[in-house]
Scaffold this motif. Structure first.
Motif, short mmCIF file in Angstrom:
data_model
loop_
_atom_site.label_atom_id
_atom_site.label_comp_id
_atom_site.label_asym_id
_atom_site.label_seq_id
_atom_site.Cartn_x
_atom_site.Cartn_y
_atom_site.Cartn_z
N ALA A 118 -0.55 -10.31 10.88
CA ALA A 118 -0.69 -11.50 10.75
C ALA A 118 -1.90 -12.00 10.37
CB ALA A 118 -0.18 -12.16 12.28
N THR A 119 -2.98 -11.23 10.75
CA THR A 119 -4.47 -11.28 10.18
C THR A 119 -4.51 -11.26 8.75
OG1 THR A 119 -5.14 -10.60 12.38
CG2 THR A 119 -6.77 -10.73 10.63
N ALA A 120 -3.82 -10.18 8.27
CA ALA A 120 -3.86 -9.83 6.81
C ALA A 120 -3.12 -10.90 6.04
CB ALA A 120 -3.33 -8.45 6.52
N ARG A 121 -1.75 -11.13 6.68
CA ARG A 121 -0.89 -12.33 5.87
C ARG A 121 -1.65 -13.86 5.86
NH1 ARG A 121 2.84 -10.10 9.11
NH2 ARG A 121 3.25 -11.94 10.24
N ARG A 122 -2.55 -13.99 6.71
CA ARG A 122 -3.38 -15.29 6.80
C ARG A 122 -4.03 -15.29 5.61
NH1 ARG A 122 -2.95 -15.16 12.53
NH2 ARG A 122 -4.75 -13.94 12.56
N ILE A 123 -4.90 -13.99 5.29
CA ILE A 123 -5.77 -13.89 4.14
C ILE A 123 -5.26 -13.89 2.85
CG2 ILE A 123 -7.36 -12.31 3.08
CD1 ILE A 123 -8.07 -11.31 6.02
N HIS A 124 -3.90 -13.50 2.81
CA HIS A 124 -3.30 -13.49 1.43
C HIS A 124 -1.59 -13.36 2.12
CE1 HIS A 124 -1.47 -12.94 -2.60
NE2 HIS A 124 -2.57 -13.69 -3.01
N PRO A 125 -0.67 -14.13 1.30
CA PRO A 125 0.76 -13.81 1.93
C PRO A 125 1.19 -12.44 1.44
CG PRO A 125 0.34 -15.79 0.35
CD PRO A 125 -0.85 -15.36 0.79
N LYS A 126 0.92 -11.89 0.42
CA LYS A 126 1.21 -10.58 -0.28
C LYS A 126 0.04 -9.61 -0.09
CE LYS A 126 4.76 -12.12 -3.30
NZ LYS A 126 5.39 -11.87 -4.67
N ALA A 127 -0.42 -9.70 1.12
CA ALA A 127 -1.77 -8.58 1.31
C ALA A 127 -1.05 -7.41 1.78
CB ALA A 127 -2.34 -9.16 2.66
N LYS A 128 -1.69 -6.37 1.36
CA LYS A 128 -1.68 -5.05 1.49
C LYS A 128 -3.07 -4.63 2.30
CE LYS A 128 1.11 -4.11 -2.35
NZ LYS A 128 1.65 -3.27 -3.09
N THR A 129 -2.77 -3.63 3.12
CA THR A 129 -4.10 -3.11 3.92
C THR A 129 -4.14 -1.53 3.75
OG1 THR A 129 -2.63 -2.85 6.14
CG2 THR A 129 -3.66 -4.94 5.70
N LEU A 130 -5.56 -1.16 4.06
CA LEU A 130 -5.91 0.31 3.81
C LEU A 130 -6.99 0.46 5.12
CD1 LEU A 130 -6.16 3.04 2.47
CD2 LEU A 130 -7.78 1.96 0.99
N SER A 131 -6.81 1.48 5.81
CA SER A 131 -7.53 1.83 6.76
C SER A 131 -8.71 2.83 6.43
CB SER A 131 -6.95 2.24 8.09
OG SER A 131 -8.00 2.53 9.04
N ILE A 132 -10.02 2.40 6.38
CA ILE A 132 -11.08 3.23 5.77
C ILE A 132 -12.16 3.58 6.98
CG2 ILE A 132 -10.58 2.60 3.40
CD1 ILE A 132 -13.23 0.87 4.05
N MET A 133 -12.98 4.63 6.76
CA MET A 133 -14.02 5.10 7.44
C MET A 133 -13.64 5.16 8.91
SD MET A 133 -16.06 4.79 4.91
CE MET A 133 -17.83 4.99 5.49
N ASN A 134 -12.91 6.40 9.23
CA ASN A 134 -12.32 6.86 10.29
C ASN A 134 -11.84 5.47 11.21
OD1 ASN A 134 -13.15 9.49 10.09
ND2 ASN A 134 -15.49 8.75 10.59
N HIS A 135 -10.89 5.00 10.35
CA HIS A 135 -10.21 3.58 11.06
C HIS A 135 -11.01 2.56 11.71
CE1 HIS A 135 -6.51 5.98 10.21
NE2 HIS A 135 -7.13 7.15 10.88
N LYS A 136 -12.39 2.53 11.16
CA LYS A 136 -13.09 1.38 11.72
C LYS A 136 -13.07 0.21 10.96
CE LYS A 136 -16.86 4.22 13.36
NZ LYS A 136 -17.09 5.53 12.90
N TRP A 137 -12.76 0.21 9.83
CA TRP A 137 -12.29 -1.06 8.90
C TRP A 137 -10.97 -1.18 8.23
CZ3 TRP A 137 -16.07 -4.72 9.34
CH2 TRP A 137 -17.34 -3.97 9.59
N THR A 138 -10.40 -2.33 8.19
CA THR A 138 -9.29 -2.38 7.57
C THR A 138 -9.53 -3.28 6.31
OG1 THR A 138 -7.87 -2.27 9.40
CG2 THR A 138 -6.89 -3.36 7.34
N VAL A 139 -9.45 -2.59 5.13
CA VAL A 139 -9.38 -3.30 3.53
C VAL A 139 -8.17 -4.19 3.50
CG1 VAL A 139 -9.68 -3.08 1.31
CG2 VAL A 139 -10.85 -1.45 2.75
N VAL A 140 -8.11 -5.59 3.39
CA VAL A 140 -7.00 -6.23 2.99
C VAL A 140 -7.30 -6.46 1.48
CG1 VAL A 140 -6.12 -8.42 3.53
CG2 VAL A 140 -7.17 -7.32 5.26
N PHE A 141 -6.31 -6.17 0.70
CA PHE A 141 -6.23 -6.59 -0.80
C PHE A 141 -4.85 -7.17 -1.14
CE2 PHE A 141 -4.73 -2.01 -0.12
CZ PHE A 141 -3.81 -1.98 -1.11
N HIS A 142 -4.57 -7.51 -2.48
CA HIS A 142 -3.55 -7.74 -3.06
C HIS A 142 -3.43 -7.53 -4.52
CE1 HIS A 142 -5.49 -11.58 -3.80
NE2 HIS A 142 -4.64 -11.72 -4.92
#
Length: 105
Positions: free
Chosen positions: A62-86
């Motif tokens: 839900a956090t990602a979809r609030r940023i963009h309705p067609k959001a995709k996510t990628l976990s980086i840096m040993n799962h410390k950060w989630t990148v939200v992109f579209h």
């Protein structure tokens, strides 16, 4: 056989602010160079989105979809950060960098 699309990766203003915050935080603990090195490693990892963005499914967070309705996510840096992109046309837009522990369904 389908052809692989190539995209241009763009970092939004909000995502740039997130990266700047990372640099400031790391610089407060160590050195400014350490912060810049960390962010450069992140940007290096994101360069692969230019040819892998289509592989990711739309996010269920839900956090990602609030940023963009067609959001995709990628976990980086040993799962410390989630990148939200579209994807928008020929571009991959990096919307935000969210601490992974804040991602909720």
């Amino acid at each position: 056989m389908s052809t692989m699309r190539n995209y241009r990766v763009i970092v939004s203003n909000d995502a740039t602010d997130d990266l700047d915050g990372m640099v400031r935080y790391i610089a407060s603990l160590y050195r400014v160079e350490s912060g810049h090195n960390y962010v450069n490693r992140i940007l290096g990892k994101l360069a692969s989105l230019s040819y892998t963005a289509d592989m990711y499914r739309y996010s269920q967070f839900a956090t990602a979809r609030r940023i963009h309705p067609k959001a995709k996510t990628l976990s980086i840096m040993n799962h410390k950060w989630t990148v939200v992109f579209h994807i928008d046309g020929n571009f991959v837009i990096i919307d935000r960098f969210i601490p992974s522990k804040l991602m909720v369904d």
